[in-house]
Design a protein around this motif. Structure first.
Motif, PDB file in Angstrom:
ATOM      1  N   UNK A 113       0.730  -1.190  -0.001  1.00 32.52           N
ATOM      2  CA  UNK A 113      -0.068  -0.063   0.205  1.00 32.52           C
ATOM      3  C   UNK A 113       0.757   1.234   0.006  1.00 32.52           C
ATOM      4  N   UNK A 114       2.061   1.216   0.545  1.00 31.39           N
ATOM      5  CA  UNK A 114       3.048   2.425   0.306  1.00 31.39           C
ATOM      6  C   UNK A 114       3.330   2.458  -0.944  1.00 31.39           C
ATOM      7  N   UNK A 115       3.441   1.560  -1.700  1.00 33.35           N
ATOM      8  CA  UNK A 115       3.862   1.359  -3.200  1.00 33.35           C
ATOM      9  C   UNK A 115       2.620   2.300  -4.019  1.00 33.35           C
ATOM     10  N   UNK A 116       1.516   1.858  -3.674  1.00 31.02           N
ATOM     11  CA  UNK A 116       0.369   2.364  -4.228  1.00 31.02           C
ATOM     12  C   UNK A 116       0.265   3.926  -3.960  1.00 31.02           C
ATOM     13  N   UNK A 117       0.486   4.485  -2.737  1.00 28.14           N
ATOM     14  CA  UNK A 117       0.734   5.576  -2.353  1.00 28.14           C
ATOM     15  C   UNK A 117       1.786   6.558  -3.018  1.00 28.14           C
ATOM     16  N   UNK A 118       2.914   5.843  -3.291  1.00 28.14           N
ATOM     17  CA  UNK A 118       4.038   6.484  -3.824  1.00 28.14           C
ATOM     18  C   UNK A 118       3.771   6.563  -5.230  1.00 28.14           C
ATOM     19  N   UNK A 119       3.191   5.696  -6.035  1.00 28.96           N
ATOM     20  CA  UNK A 119       2.991   5.633  -7.487  1.00 28.96           C
ATOM     21  C   UNK A 119       1.595   6.387  -7.872  1.00 28.96           C
ATOM     22  N   UNK A 120       0.928   6.850  -6.893  1.00 30.31           N
ATOM     23  CA  UNK A 120      -0.574   7.171  -7.153  1.00 30.31           C
ATOM     24  C   UNK A 120      -0.481   8.583  -8.223  1.00 30.31           C
ATOM     25  N   UNK A 121       0.792   9.160  -8.274  1.00 30.73           N
ATOM     26  CA  UNK A 121       0.703  10.411  -9.401  1.00 30.73           C
ATOM     27  C   UNK A 121      -0.427  11.316  -9.035  1.00 30.73           C
ATOM     28  N   UNK A 122      -0.687  11.888  -7.936  1.00 30.40           N
ATOM     29  CA  UNK A 122      -1.641  12.837  -7.689  1.00 30.40           C
ATOM     30  C   UNK A 122      -3.030  12.396  -7.213  1.00 30.40           C
ATOM     31  N   UNK A 123      -3.109  11.108  -7.095  1.00 27.31           N
ATOM     32  CA  UNK A 123      -4.494  10.524  -6.514  1.00 27.31           C
ATOM     33  C   UNK A 123      -4.325  10.744  -4.917  1.00 27.31           C
ATOM     34  N   UNK A 124      -3.372  10.592  -4.374  1.00 32.58           N
ATOM     35  CA  UNK A 124      -3.049  10.736  -3.076  1.00 32.58           C
ATOM     36  C   UNK A 124      -1.834  11.789  -2.806  1.00 32.58           C
ATOM     37  N   UNK A 125      -2.126  12.837  -1.936  1.00 34.78           N
ATOM     38  CA  UNK A 125      -1.093  13.722  -1.738  1.00 34.78           C
ATOM     39  C   UNK A 125       0.195  13.155  -1.281  1.00 34.78           C
ATOM     40  N   UNK A 126       1.174  13.526  -1.652  1.00 35.94           N
ATOM     41  CA  UNK A 126       2.683  12.839  -1.254  1.00 35.94           C
ATOM     42  C   UNK A 126       3.012  13.317   0.145  1.00 35.94           C
ATOM     43  N   UNK A 127       2.016  13.223   1.166  1.00 32.99           N
ATOM     44  CA  UNK A 127       2.299  13.860   2.467  1.00 32.99           C
ATOM     45  C   UNK A 127       1.885  12.525   3.270  1.00 32.99           C
ATOM     46  N   UNK A 128       2.309  12.942   4.698  1.00 33.57           N
ATOM     47  CA  UNK A 128       1.867  11.754   5.652  1.00 33.57           C
ATOM     48  C   UNK A 128       0.343  11.675   5.854  1.00 33.57           C
ATOM     49  N   UNK A 129      -0.428  12.597   5.546  1.00 38.40           N
ATOM     50  CA  UNK A 129      -1.897  12.587   5.730  1.00 38.40           C
ATOM     51  C   UNK A 129      -2.489  11.775   4.449  1.00 38.40           C
ATOM     52  N   UNK A 131      -0.600   9.531   2.753  1.00 42.82           N
ATOM     53  CA  UNK A 131      -0.183   7.930   2.886  1.00 42.82           C
ATOM     54  C   UNK A 131      -1.066   7.246   4.024  1.00 42.82           C
ATOM     55  N   UNK A 132      -1.755   8.070   5.009  1.00 45.10           N
ATOM     56  CA  UNK A 132      -2.812   7.536   5.751  1.00 45.10           C
ATOM     57  C   UNK A 132      -3.959   7.277   5.108  1.00 45.10           C
ATOM     58  N   UNK A 133      -4.448   8.229   4.134  1.00 47.90           N
ATOM     59  CA  UNK A 133      -5.604   7.827   3.261  1.00 47.90           C
ATOM     60  C   UNK A 133      -5.485   6.903   2.668  1.00 47.90           C
ATOM     61  N   UNK A 134      -4.250   6.505   2.134  1.00 49.50           N
ATOM     62  CA  UNK A 134      -3.926   5.504   1.015  1.00 49.50           C
ATOM     63  C   UNK A 134      -4.238   4.053   1.899  1.00 49.50           C
TER      64      UNK A 134
END
Length: 182
Positions: A113-129, A131-134
């Protein structure tokens, strides 16, 4: 340390058969991935074989199933789970297999799920919040499948397949003395 060829061939066969079960119809994420990695880490006396054989079996099954953009996270999780098997399962007991399988499930969830967040390209903000949302969305994602939630998918799959793999090999060892570690 001398390699027991019968033991290595038996372990490799168990790993290969388990990896190929991924080709059979199954509920989402109810697979032997974590169990294969733990099993390899626990039983192959040569460290390079503990990684090489399970990873080769995974690559073979993935070559048949297909690859996706975040496979790096699946394989990173897999390597880390092999290391868990090497560390926590130097002495195999039911309790240690159970605990290691649970730890493996959580590790797989966190890394992939970290990989999903990291590669989300704008879907999830690249912030701690973000990552939590992801991670929160990842938990909800698991609730939309056949069994209903994370427990009945990754965790139950890891527990089930770990029980089968470790149980089968322990039963074989009791019947075939040459399978015992050298």
């Amino acid at each position: 340390m001398k390699i027991n060829n019968i033991r290595v061939a038996t372990l490799a066969s168990i790993v290969l058969v388990a990896a190929l079960t991924r080709l059979l119809p199954h509920p989402f994420n109810f697979t032997p991935i974590g169990a294969i990695a733990l099993f390899g880490g626990a039983y192959f006396s040569k460290k390079y074989l503990a990684f090489l054989i399970p990873l080769s079996a995974m690559l073979l099954s993935d070559a048949l199933l297909g690859f996706h953009n975040s496979m790096w996270a699946v394989y990173l999780s897999f390597v880390l789970i092999v290391a868990i098997g090497m560390g926590l399962l130097q002495k195999v007991t039911a309790g240690r297999v159970f605990g290691s399988a649970l730890l493996s499930s959580v590790l797989f969830f966190v890394v992939t799920n970290f990989a999903v967040w990291y590669g989300s390209a704008g879907f999830y903000p690249q912030t701690l919040s973000g990552l939590g949302a992801c991670y929160l969305a990842g938990l909800q994602f698991y609730q939309q499948d056949f069994f209903g939630n994370l427990f009945f998918n990754t965790v139950l799959g890891d527990l089930f397949f770990s029980s089968v793999l470790f149980g089968a090999f322990e039963a074989l060892k009791s019947q075939v003395p040459s399978l015992k570690a050298a």
